[in-house]
Each structure stands twice: as C-alpha cells, then as structure tokens.
Design an enzyme around this catalytic site. Structure first.
Site, mmCIF file in Angstrom:
data_model
loop_
_atom_site.group_PDB
_atom_site.id
_atom_site.type_symbol
_atom_site.label_atom_id
_atom_site.label_comp_id
_atom_site.label_asym_id
_atom_site.label_seq_id
_atom_site.Cartn_x
_atom_site.Cartn_y
_atom_site.Cartn_z
ATOM 1 N N ASP A 2 15.545 1.067 9.958
ATOM 2 C CA ASP A 2 14.533 0.425 10.779
ATOM 3 C C ASP A 2 13.844 1.468 11.657
ATOM 4 O OD1 ASP A 2 13.973 -2.600 11.428
ATOM 5 O OD2 ASP A 2 13.707 -1.437 13.274
ATOM 6 N N PHE A 22 -10.113 -1.762 5.363
ATOM 7 C CA PHE A 22 -10.709 -3.084 5.282
ATOM 8 C C PHE A 22 -9.757 -3.907 4.393
ATOM 9 C CE2 PHE A 22 -14.538 -2.968 7.910
ATOM 10 C CZ PHE A 22 -14.265 -1.750 8.504
ATOM 11 N N ILE A 35 0.847 -1.203 0.000
ATOM 12 C CA ILE A 35 0.000 0.000 0.000
ATOM 13 C C ILE A 35 0.881 1.251 0.000
ATOM 14 C CG2 ILE A 35 -1.892 1.208 1.162
ATOM 15 C CD1 ILE A 35 -2.609 -1.528 2.464
ATOM 16 N N ASP A 41 -9.794 -14.956 12.724
ATOM 17 C CA ASP A 41 -10.655 -14.417 11.655
ATOM 18 C C ASP A 41 -12.067 -14.097 12.150
ATOM 19 O OD1 ASP A 41 -8.940 -14.411 9.505
ATOM 20 O OD2 ASP A 41 -9.572 -16.371 8.738
ATOM 21 N N LEU A 77 13.249 -2.663 4.183
ATOM 22 C CA LEU A 77 13.242 -3.620 3.065
ATOM 23 C C LEU A 77 13.127 -5.075 3.542
ATOM 24 C CD1 LEU A 77 15.834 -1.992 0.589
ATOM 25 C CD2 LEU A 77 13.350 -1.694 0.670
ATOM 26 N N LEU A 87 -6.136 -13.423 0.511
ATOM 27 C CA LEU A 87 -6.993 -14.269 -0.313
ATOM 28 C C LEU A 87 -6.842 -14.012 -1.817
ATOM 29 C CD1 LEU A 87 -9.225 -16.409 -0.390
ATOM 30 C CD2 LEU A 87 -10.895 -14.544 -0.279
ATOM 31 N N ALA A 112 4.701 -1.774 9.061
ATOM 32 C CA ALA A 112 4.105 -2.601 10.114
ATOM 33 C C ALA A 112 4.123 -4.050 9.658
ATOM 34 C CB ALA A 112 2.666 -2.187 10.373
ATOM 35 N N ARG A 144 -9.311 -20.354 10.283
ATOM 36 C CA ARG A 144 -7.988 -19.785 10.566
ATOM 37 C C ARG A 144 -8.103 -18.965 11.856
ATOM 38 N NH1 ARG A 144 -5.405 -15.700 6.160
ATOM 39 N NH2 ARG A 144 -6.820 -14.278 7.213
ATOM 40 N N TYR A 188 -2.568 -8.446 16.072
ATOM 41 C CA TYR A 188 -2.403 -7.438 15.021
ATOM 42 C C TYR A 188 -3.370 -6.267 15.272
ATOM 43 C CZ TYR A 188 -2.930 -5.204 10.469
ATOM 44 O OH TYR A 188 -3.027 -4.281 9.463
HETATM 45 N N1 UDP Z 1 -8.746 -16.933 3.269
HETATM 46 C C1 UDP Z 1 -8.982 -18.216 2.797
HETATM 47 N N2 UDP Z 1 -7.958 -18.867 2.150
HETATM 48 C C2 UDP Z 1 -6.726 -18.298 1.976
HETATM 49 C C3 UDP Z 1 -6.509 -16.980 2.470
HETATM 50 C C4 UDP Z 1 -7.549 -16.329 3.101
HETATM 51 O O1 UDP Z 1 -10.075 -18.784 2.950
HETATM 52 O O2 UDP Z 1 -5.846 -18.948 1.411
HETATM 53 C C5 UDP Z 1 -9.849 -16.220 3.952
HETATM 54 C C6 UDP Z 1 -9.481 -15.762 5.348
HETATM 55 O O3 UDP Z 1 -9.723 -16.783 6.286
HETATM 56 C C7 UDP Z 1 -10.409 -14.553 5.517
HETATM 57 C C8 UDP Z 1 -10.527 -13.983 4.101
HETATM 58 O O4 UDP Z 1 -10.104 -15.045 3.220
HETATM 59 O O5 UDP Z 1 -11.669 -14.979 5.930
HETATM 60 C C9 UDP Z 1 -9.640 -12.778 3.864
HETATM 61 O O6 UDP Z 1 -8.346 -13.089 4.332
HETATM 62 P P1 UDP Z 1 -7.088 -12.167 4.054
HETATM 63 O O7 UDP Z 1 -5.895 -12.849 4.675
HETATM 64 O O8 UDP Z 1 -7.013 -11.862 2.599
HETATM 65 O O9 UDP Z 1 -7.413 -10.800 4.795
HETATM 66 P P2 UDP Z 1 -7.799 -10.469 6.334
HETATM 67 O O10 UDP Z 1 -9.293 -10.308 6.340
HETATM 68 O O11 UDP Z 1 -7.303 -11.578 7.215
HETATM 69 O O12 UDP Z 1 -7.095 -9.172 6.578
#
Ligand code: UDP
Length: 321
Positions: A51, A167, A12, A277, A33, A186, A73, A274, A139
């Site tokens: 750093d 988001f 970003i 989440d 880096l 994702l 970050a 995961r 986080y």
């Molecule tokens: N996700 C998934 N498979 C993956 C990576 C992410 O199903 O290989 C899901 C993850 O559990 C979350 C959504 O996709 O529900 C978005 O995850 P991402 O890591 O992109 O962003 P976050 O919302 O964690 O910042």
C-alpha cells in the site's frame, strides 16, 4: 531505466508497464491489488504487493530507481463526491508518503497521473494547461493539490516531475483492457450492455448546454497515454501536460459509434445528471506535441471503441477475479 510503477496492475498502469518493457526498461510494479489485478501485470515485470501508506515498504522498493510513474489512485468522480475522505487519504496523503520516500531514497523524478477534472467547468475549449483550475469534485481537487505539492518539492528538493492531465482514457491492447468493479466509465458500460444484449445504458443528463444536451468528452486511447508517459521520462522533461485528442464526442455520439462497431442495438434510458460532471472537457495537447513530439497513434473514436470491444469479447469476465 529502472522504474517503480505504482498502480501498475490497474488499467492505464498495466498498459504503460507493457509498453515500458517492450522498450527495454526494467519495471517493478507497486500495487495493493485493491483495484488492480495480478493477471494484468506483464510477466517480465517485478511486483511488490503493498500500500502507498506503507512508508517502509516504499523505501525498500525505491532503492536504486531512476524514476517513479505514479498511477495508484482512486479515480471515480461520483464516488469522490460521496466519499471525499477516501480520495484525499489515498490520492493526496498517501501520495505525499510516496514523495517523502522518494526524497529519502534520492529518486530524482516522478511522472504523475493527473486529470482533466482539475479544470472543473472550463470557460473555453479546447483546454490549455494554463486555463483556470477550479475542480468541481474531490477527485479533481485531490489531483490538483498534489500537483501543487510536486511544484513545491521540485523547487525545494529538486525532485523532477511531469504531471500528465488525462482526458478520457479508453480502448485496450490485445492483452490488457479496462475492468473496474463496479464499472462507471461510459465506453465499457456501453460495451457491456452490447455484450449482454439486454442491459440499458443510462444517459446521465440530457439538458446540458451542449449540441445534443449530453456531456461531451475527449476520448484517448490508453496506448497513446502510455506512450506519453514514456516520453515524459526523457531527461529534462518537466512540467504539466494535457493529454487528449482535441475532439469532443457527446454521450449520444459515443453510443451511436458503439452501435455501429458492435452491430448491436444498445438500449438507452435518459436519466438525471450525475453529480460532479462538467458539461464539456476537450483538451489541447499542443504543449506535449511541441515539447515531446507526442502524437496519438489511435486518434479515431471508432478505433478506440473497437479495441475495447475486441478485448471485452475476448475477456467477457474481465480479469476474472
Ligand atoms: N456517462 C453516462 N452513462 C454512464 C456512464 C457515464 O451517461 O453509464 C456519462 C458521464 O455522465 C460523463 C461521460 O459519460 O458525462 C463520461 O463519463 P466517464 O465516467 O466515462 O468519465 P469521466 O468524464 O467522468 O471521467
């Protein structure tokens, strides 16, 4: 304006630097880096490789700056769950080092990358800025703590701040895109699977209380995020703003959209949840629209995925480090 952009070699950050330069700002990137790439820093920007823990180098780099945009970050939710110390050291302790250096060098303003993760599991969607903040992973906690410190430094020392709660950032510009190693997000994971033709995308959790059982997120184009940071530099702009498109898409919907755009049969495998989440995160960005006239240029999920796909096809090895 004369700006120091921490993390300006990251995803970003680099896109924001590109946008700042195109609007005539003078930019120096400050990046260690570790997760960023020199190749992602647009030529006209200066770069200091350093750093955030290095207070002396920060002070030297901050002289004469009008503002700091602070992206640097760690940002992987699952990693923050297993390695909280790493997150609190960098996202919190080192960010305080930056703030103290700004104070000493009399830099009057900071624009801070915050996150939807500060809300935890929201009780209502879309999420407003005054919704309860109860993060469910380190986080989100690290970002929320720092927002509190920004308020205190503003009150006590007059340092202006804007905190932008993102988001799900996604998409790319012609030149700059997303290259995390390892990749956990994702959309790039789906597109890498499409490019490989064989890899399977794991769907983390199919038993959430959502329409199709998978998590719902609000995806926002990285250029729209960059534009918001530039608006946040306006004199007098102060406070906390959400940034999303206000529309949620499930993991399955994102995969289907990517199948359509790439024309590839992307294989999936259902997997367990995961850790860390929340089921649904969708923003209300009304406050930033009203206060700063921010409006997304690329609100469609299809456009967001398409720009990421174009970048990935042009850079199959990412930045090639
Ligand atoms: N996700 C998934 N498979 C993956 C990576 C992410 O199903 O290989 C899901 C993850 O559990 C979350 C959504 O996709 O529900 C978005 O995850 P991402 O890591 O992109 O962003 P976050 O919302 O964690 O910042």
């Amino acid at each position: 304006m004369k700006l120091l952009v921490t993390g300006g070699a990251g995803y970003i950050g680099s896109v924001t630097v590109e946008a700042l330069l195109s609007e005539g700002h003078e930019v120096t990137v400050y990046d260690n880096l570790e997760n960023g790439y020199r190749e992602a820093v647009v030529q006209d920007a200066g770069i200091v490789v350093g750093d955030l823990s290095d207070a002396d180098l920060l002070r030297k780099s901050l002289g004469g700056m009008d503002a700091v945009i602070h992206f640097a970050a760690h940002s992987k939710v699952p990693e923050s769950v297993t390695m909280p110390a790493k997150y609190f050291r960098n996202n919190l302790v080192n960010s305080i080092v930056l703030l103290n250096a700004m104070r000493e060098e009399e830099v009057p303003k900071i624009v801070f990358s915050s996150t939807a993760a500060v809300y935890g599991v929201p009780s209502a969607c879309p999420i407003m800025e005054d919704s309860p903040t109860e993060p469910i992973n380190p986080y989100g906690e690290s970002k929320l703590f720092f927002e509190g410190i920004l308020e205190d430094y503003h009150r006590a020392y007059g340092i202006g701040f804007v905190s932008v709660r993102y988001f799900n950032a996604a998409g790319a510009t012609d030149r700059l895109g997303e290259d995390h190693r390892p990749e956990t997000h994702l959309i790039p994971i789906i597109l890498k699977a499409a490019l490989s033709g064989s890899a399977e995308v794991k769907i983390y959790g199919t038993d959430y209380n959502t329409p199709d059982g998978t998590c719902v997120r609000d995806y926002i184009h990285v250029s729209d995020l960059a534009a918001a940071h530039i608006l946040a530099l306006e004199p007098g702009c102060q406070g906390i703003f959400n940034l999303g498109n206000g529309t949620g898409y499930s993991v399955r919907q994102v995969i289907d959209a990517a199948r359509e755009i790439t024309g590839m049969d992307i294989k999936t495998v259902e997997s367990s949840r995961r850790p860390g989440d929340p089921p649904i995160l969708v923003a209300s960005s009304e406050r930033i629209s009203r206060a700063l006239g921010w409006k997304p240029r690329y609100p469609e999920l299809g456009t967001i995925i398409e720009t990421a796909w174009n970048w990935m096809r042009a850079h199959p090895e990412g930045y090639g480090k």
